[in-house]
Design an enzyme around this catalytic site. Structure first.
Site, PDB file in Angstrom:
ATOM      1  N   TYR A   1       0.841  -1.197   0.000  1.00  0.00           N
ATOM      2  CA  TYR A   1       0.000   0.000   0.000  1.00  0.00           C
ATOM      3  C   TYR A   1       0.878   1.250   0.000  1.00  0.00           C
ATOM      4  O   TYR A   1       0.582   2.222  -0.694  1.00  0.00           O
ATOM      5  CB  TYR A   1      -0.935   0.005   1.216  1.00  0.00           C
ATOM      6  CG  TYR A   1      -1.973  -1.086   1.157  1.00  0.00           C
ATOM      7  CD1 TYR A   1      -3.161  -0.899   0.454  1.00  0.00           C
ATOM      8  CD2 TYR A   1      -1.778  -2.303   1.800  1.00  0.00           C
ATOM      9  CE1 TYR A   1      -4.118  -1.894   0.383  1.00  0.00           C
ATOM     10  CE2 TYR A   1      -2.732  -3.307   1.735  1.00  0.00           C
ATOM     11  CZ  TYR A   1      -3.900  -3.104   1.025  1.00  0.00           C
ATOM     12  OH  TYR A   1      -4.840  -4.095   0.959  1.00  0.00           O
TER      13      TYR A   1
ATOM     14  N   ASN B   1     -12.956  -0.686  -4.948  1.00  0.00           N
ATOM     15  CA  ASN B   1     -12.769  -1.104  -6.334  1.00  0.00           C
ATOM     16  C   ASN B   1     -13.915  -2.023  -6.770  1.00  0.00           C
ATOM     17  O   ASN B   1     -14.064  -3.114  -6.232  1.00  0.00           O
ATOM     18  CB  ASN B   1     -11.420  -1.838  -6.463  1.00  0.00           C
ATOM     19  CG  ASN B   1     -11.210  -2.479  -7.811  1.00  0.00           C
ATOM     20  OD1 ASN B   1     -11.886  -2.195  -8.779  1.00  0.00           O
ATOM     21  ND2 ASN B   1     -10.243  -3.373  -7.860  1.00  0.00           N
TER      22      ASN B   1
ATOM     23  N   CYS C   1      -6.654  -5.302  -7.410  1.00  0.00           N
ATOM     24  CA  CYS C   1      -6.364  -4.884  -6.033  1.00  0.00           C
ATOM     25  C   CYS C   1      -5.851  -6.056  -5.192  1.00  0.00           C
ATOM     26  O   CYS C   1      -5.258  -5.838  -4.136  1.00  0.00           O
ATOM     27  CB  CYS C   1      -7.582  -4.230  -5.387  1.00  0.00           C
ATOM     28  SG  CYS C   1      -9.061  -5.222  -5.402  1.00  0.00           S
ATOM     29  N   HIS C   2      -6.032  -7.279  -5.673  1.00  0.00           N
ATOM     30  CA  HIS C   2      -5.492  -8.437  -4.939  1.00  0.00           C
ATOM     31  C   HIS C   2      -3.966  -8.451  -4.948  1.00  0.00           C
ATOM     32  O   HIS C   2      -3.358  -9.147  -4.153  1.00  0.00           O
ATOM     33  CB  HIS C   2      -6.045  -9.754  -5.516  1.00  0.00           C
ATOM     34  CG  HIS C   2      -5.676 -10.004  -6.951  1.00  0.00           C
ATOM     35  ND1 HIS C   2      -6.380  -9.457  -8.006  1.00  0.00           N
ATOM     36  CD2 HIS C   2      -4.679 -10.729  -7.495  1.00  0.00           C
ATOM     37  CE1 HIS C   2      -5.838  -9.846  -9.148  1.00  0.00           C
ATOM     38  NE2 HIS C   2      -4.798 -10.625  -8.858  1.00  0.00           N
TER      39      HIS C   2
ATOM     40  N   GLU D   1      -1.552 -16.654 -10.138  1.00  0.00           N
ATOM     41  CA  GLU D   1      -0.743 -15.838 -11.044  1.00  0.00           C
ATOM     42  C   GLU D   1       0.725 -16.245 -11.000  1.00  0.00           C
ATOM     43  O   GLU D   1       1.383 -16.304 -12.042  1.00  0.00           O
ATOM     44  CB  GLU D   1      -0.923 -14.355 -10.725  1.00  0.00           C
ATOM     45  CG  GLU D   1      -2.309 -13.854 -11.093  1.00  0.00           C
ATOM     46  CD  GLU D   1      -2.513 -12.366 -10.860  1.00  0.00           C
ATOM     47  OE1 GLU D   1      -1.553 -11.663 -10.473  1.00  0.00           O
ATOM     48  OE2 GLU D   1      -3.655 -11.901 -11.083  1.00  0.00           O
TER      49      GLU D   1
END
Length: 161
Positions: A96, A119, A127-128, A154
């Site tokens: 962040y 979001n 945002c993950h 991912e």
């Protein structure tokens, strides 16, 4: 002139059902839902069908970015944060604090967290990919178990590229 109708589609994912909402021209939100959704018997509008197709490709490891039309509404600050989120590469994370610095608001890390929480495009605006400065999994509107799964997913497919 933009359409004002609301249309929805659902996408089944390994993490549960995703509800995709649109305004007749573009997707207005993608969110996990716990509510039962009826399967539509009529063909989906092209933009919703494309969103479903791209999400299915993402979960199959065949897609790393999305390019269907979005209608993004939010404050100027939120939109700025959401644009920065889209620059975080697939399979990578940022804190962040680093995201706050990236938007030239180094002390606004809490506000960045709130913008992430607001979001409306889970997975699409990633945002993950934002974690605590110590690497901890913190905050995700869809639940931390989903955030962890998405990041592992991912990483796994990034290794295949």
């Amino acid at each position: 002139m933009k359409s004002t109708r609301t249309e929805t589609a659902c996408c089944t994912s390994p993490l549960g059902l995703l509800e995709i909402t649109g305004n007749g021209d573009a997707v207005t939100s993608v969110e996990f839902t716990e509510r039962a959704m009826e399967k539509t018997t009529s063909p989906l509008p092209a933009y919703l069908a494309e969103a479903v197709r791209q999400l299915e490709e993402y979960f199959a490891g065949k897609r790393h970015a999305f390019d269907f039309p979005l209608h993004v509404e939010g404050t100027e600050f939120q939109r700025h944060v959401w644009q920065a989120l889209q620059r975080i590469p697939y399979g990578r994370t940022e804190s962040y604090g680093s995201l706050a610095r990236a938007i030239a608001k180094p002390k606004a890390w809490r506000a960045v967290g709130m913008a992430n929480n607001r979001n409306p495009f889970t997975i699409i605006i990633p945002c993950h990919r934002v974690i605590g400065s110590n690497g901890a999994m913190v905050g995700y509107a869809g639940g931390l178990h989903r955030k962890e799964w998405l990041l592992e997913h991912e990483k796994k497919w990034l290794a295949v590229i």
